[in-house]
Scaffold this active site. Structure first.
Site, PDB file in Angstrom:
ATOM      1  N   THR A  51       0.899  -1.408   0.073  1.00  0.00           N
ATOM      2  CA  THR A  51      -0.002  -0.018  -0.186  1.00  0.00           C
ATOM      3  C   THR A  51       0.905   1.145   0.033  1.00  0.00           C
ATOM      4  OG1 THR A  51      -1.654  -1.148   1.220  1.00  0.00           O
ATOM      5  CG2 THR A  51      -2.077   1.131   1.192  1.00  0.00           C
ATOM      6  N   GLU A  55      -6.537  -7.897  -3.502  1.00  0.00           N
ATOM      7  CA  GLU A  55      -7.431  -7.635  -2.693  1.00  0.00           C
ATOM      8  C   GLU A  55      -8.550  -8.423  -2.188  1.00  0.00           C
ATOM      9  OE1 GLU A  55      -6.285  -4.198  -0.881  1.00  0.00           O
ATOM     10  OE2 GLU A  55      -6.056  -3.824  -2.790  1.00  0.00           O
ATOM     11  N   ASP A  81      -8.563  -9.372   1.367  1.00  0.00           N
ATOM     12  CA  ASP A  81      -8.808  -8.563   2.379  1.00  0.00           C
ATOM     13  C   ASP A  81     -10.580  -8.750   2.908  1.00  0.00           C
ATOM     14  OD1 ASP A  81      -6.710  -7.088   2.807  1.00  0.00           O
ATOM     15  OD2 ASP A  81      -7.546  -5.180   1.706  1.00  0.00           O
ATOM     16  N   SER A 110      -8.403  -1.214   5.697  1.00  0.00           N
ATOM     17  CA  SER A 110      -7.684  -0.288   6.742  1.00  0.00           C
ATOM     18  C   SER A 110      -7.427   0.867   6.528  1.00  0.00           C
ATOM     19  CB  SER A 110      -6.759  -1.221   7.576  1.00  0.00           C
ATOM     20  OG  SER A 110      -7.284  -2.562   7.914  1.00  0.00           O
TER      21      SER A 110
HETATM   22  N1  GLY Z   1      -5.097  -3.891   1.297  1.00  0.00           N
HETATM   23  C1  GLY Z   1      -4.899  -3.037   2.517  1.00  0.00           C
HETATM   24  C2  GLY Z   1      -6.109  -2.467   3.012  1.00  0.00           C
HETATM   25  O1  GLY Z   1      -6.703  -1.983   2.304  1.00  0.00           O
HETATM   26  O2  GLY Z   1      -6.463  -2.466   4.320  1.00  0.00           O
END
Ligand code: GLY
Length: 557
Positions: A368, A407, A410, A440
């Site tokens: 990220t 993703e 997640d 997050s």
């Molecule tokens: N992929 C990290 C987040 O969105 O928290």
């Protein structure tokens, strides 16, 4: 000077000057990002007459090229915007969506066990990207310049290449097996199947062509036509489940950010499908009645850890995509709710996470990216962007130059089934077609009459606690450099332990926290890469700071 003139002068200075202060923009623009070339791209666009939103397009696109392990056109993110003229805030939700063919149990075998790696590596791990649509939306609705202008620096970096640095090498080594598995990605990011040497140039002509299509046709350049065809064909040929309809349907959503107060400061942060803003406000509400600066270090740290534990418990229980599940935003961010959670905290001992009601929790990792921008009009952007794991899924549909995210990890693959980080989520974050996975990411504004702070960081589930520690230090009057560099600690409910960076707990603090019943887990490797800018309204100054843990650059100009 007559008495009347003195009175008139006094009134003008107090009211006219005061109003003037409120109307005036910052004396300089500032950008802090995780890579010097991205910061430079943003300033070039500002110098060409762009505003903070144009700069945000340029920085996002540049990071997609020069930090390919963190974010990109194959990923998504949240862009928190402040429009100075209107005095309003909006959150652009460019989060990825699960493909329409996704199913709740797609990463489980017939016994209900997680299929190792299926939600992390390769095309099946990739959700439908949101970043290209978000950049087109930013340009169309908020920017002043064409995408051709704001994407130009990124296209240049993609064609001419950028130099491999230490963070690149570390992450490429970590993801070497998966990058070697998918030839299109390996050809771009490796050198003969190996991690490139320091200073090697990474050129991405196919990505430059995809950026060009976005510049020429806006979102349609990515989600329709030849790029979309190549994306879907590449994914499907390698065993993925994307369809043309997935891409054609993708929409950016404008959402109201979450808002709260902490000891006289306004907090504006990311709303669901990010958990960041809600968890941040829950923690601040738990801590709001204490003057943390007057407490002994052990009590202060203990309270912060207990606030983290409770906010992350709620994250696991309640949070998911608000278009699919009812998220009790008002309740979780209400000061009374925080006060209720505070009442359950004992000062003489740690709560065991197992003694809190319910479920278990989520994610962390070295991926990220975040950047913060303010322009001379006072427009600002806090953006946290991601492709999830380093180098995302490691899969690049041939001919596109677009490295896809992973993703999908997640999501909670199933209640009680841990994800890649050994952590667990609930039904609220279960996989469903078209649903956005819980994030997050916590791009945040902190404001009072003295000034405006724009901040955020990468770091998986630790993002929210890093932003919390940053906000607490800011409220305590810390300098911006300290705010981005201070040693960090983190608790996320499960596992029931406090992770901490070297130097986070000085002197007797380790022993004191252990005596309270906390299980401490020191970490050799630091985490996060915070990027912050601060407009000190009172002193008419702008500052910017980039986390020394990374190689980013903060420039005020
Ligand atoms: N992929 C990290 C987040 O969105 O928290």
């Amino acid at each position: 000077m007559t008495i009347y003139f003195r009175i008139a002068l006094f009134v003008w200075l107090i009211f006219g000057g005061g109003l003037g202060l409120a109307r005036e923009g910052p004396p300089a623009a500032a950008i802090a990002s995780a890579h010097p070339l991205a910061t430079q791209a943003g300033h070039e666009v500002l110098a060409a007459g762009g505003n903070a939103f144009d700069a945000a397009v340029a920085v996002s696109a540049a990071l997609a090229v020069v930090e390919p392990y963190s974010s990109g056109l194959g990923g998504g993110g949240f862009w928190l915007l402040h429009l100075a003229k209107e005095g309003t805030d909006v959150m652009l939700d460019g989060r990825e969506r699960a493909p329409l063919a996704a199913t709740a149990r797609m990463y489980l075998d017939e016994t209900g066990a997680l299929i190792q790696g299926a939600s992390i590596d390769g095309p099946l791990a990739a959700a439908i990207p949101g970043q290209p649509a978000a950049l087109a939306h930013l340009a169309e609705h908020y920017g002043r310049l064409s995408l051709a202008k704001t994407l130009a620096p990124a296209m240049g970096y993609a064609r001419e290449g950028f130099e491999v640095d230490k963070p690149y090498r570390r992450r490429a080594a970590f993801r070497l097996p998966v990058l070697k598995r998918w030839p299109a990605a390996g050809q771009v990011f490796l050198a003969d199947g190996k991690v490139p040497v320091l200073g090697a140039r990474i050129k991405q002509p196919a990505l430059a062509a995809t950026l060009e299509a976005l510049a020429q046709r806006g979102a349609a350049g990515f989600y329709q036509g030849p790029v979309a065809e190549a994306l879907v064909a590449g994914v499907r040929a390698a065993g993925g489940i994307w369809s043309r309809e997935d891409l054609a349907q993708y929409q950016v959503v404008e959402r109201a950010p979450v808002r709260g107060q902490y000891r006289g400061f306004k907090i504006i942060s990311a709303s669901p499908p990010s958990s960041g803003g809600i968890a941040l406000l829950t923690m601040l509400n738990i801590l709001a009645e204490e003057d943390l600066s007057t407490l002994p270090a052990a009590t202060r740290t203990h309270l912060i850890i207990e606030a983290m534990r409770r906010a992350y418990r709620d994250r696991a229980q309640y949070l998911g995509d608000p278009d699919f599940v009812d998220v009790p935003v008002q309740r979780l961010t209400h000061p009374y709710y925080g006060a209720g959670l505070r009442a359950g905290i004992r000062l003489d001992r740690a709560t065991s996470s197992a003694d809190l009601p319910g479920i278990q929790s989520q994610d962390s990792g070295p991926h990220t990216t975040h950047f913060s921008v303010i322009d001379r009009e006072g427009n600002r952007v806090a953006a946290t962007l991601s492709i999830n794991y380093p180098f995302g899924s490691g899969f690049m549909p041939p001919g596109t130059g677009v490295l896809l995210n992973d993703e999908m990890d997640d999501f909670a693959a199933a209640p009680g089934v841990p994800n890649v980080y050994g952590l667990i989520g609930s039904q609220a974050n279960a996989i469903a077609p078209g649903k956005r996975p819980l994030s997050s990411m916590t791009p945040t504004f902190v404001e009072n009459e003295q000034g405006v702070l724009v901040l955020g960081t990468p770091g998986g589930s630790r993002i929210i606690t890093m932003v919390l520690l940053g906000v607490l230090e800011h409220v305590a009057g810390a300098d911006l450099t300290h705010l981005v560099s201070q040693p960090r600690f983190h608790h996320q409910y499960f596992p029931d332990e406090v992770e901490y960076e070297p130097q986070a707990f000085a002197g007797e603090l380790v022993k004191d926290l252990q005596a309270l019943g906390h299980s401490l887990s020191p970490r050799e490797r630091p985490w996060g890469n915070m990027q912050a800018v601060f407009w000190d309204r009172a002193r008419k100054r702008v500052k910017a700071a980039s986390d020394p843990r990374g190689v980013g650059e903060a420039v005020v100009r």
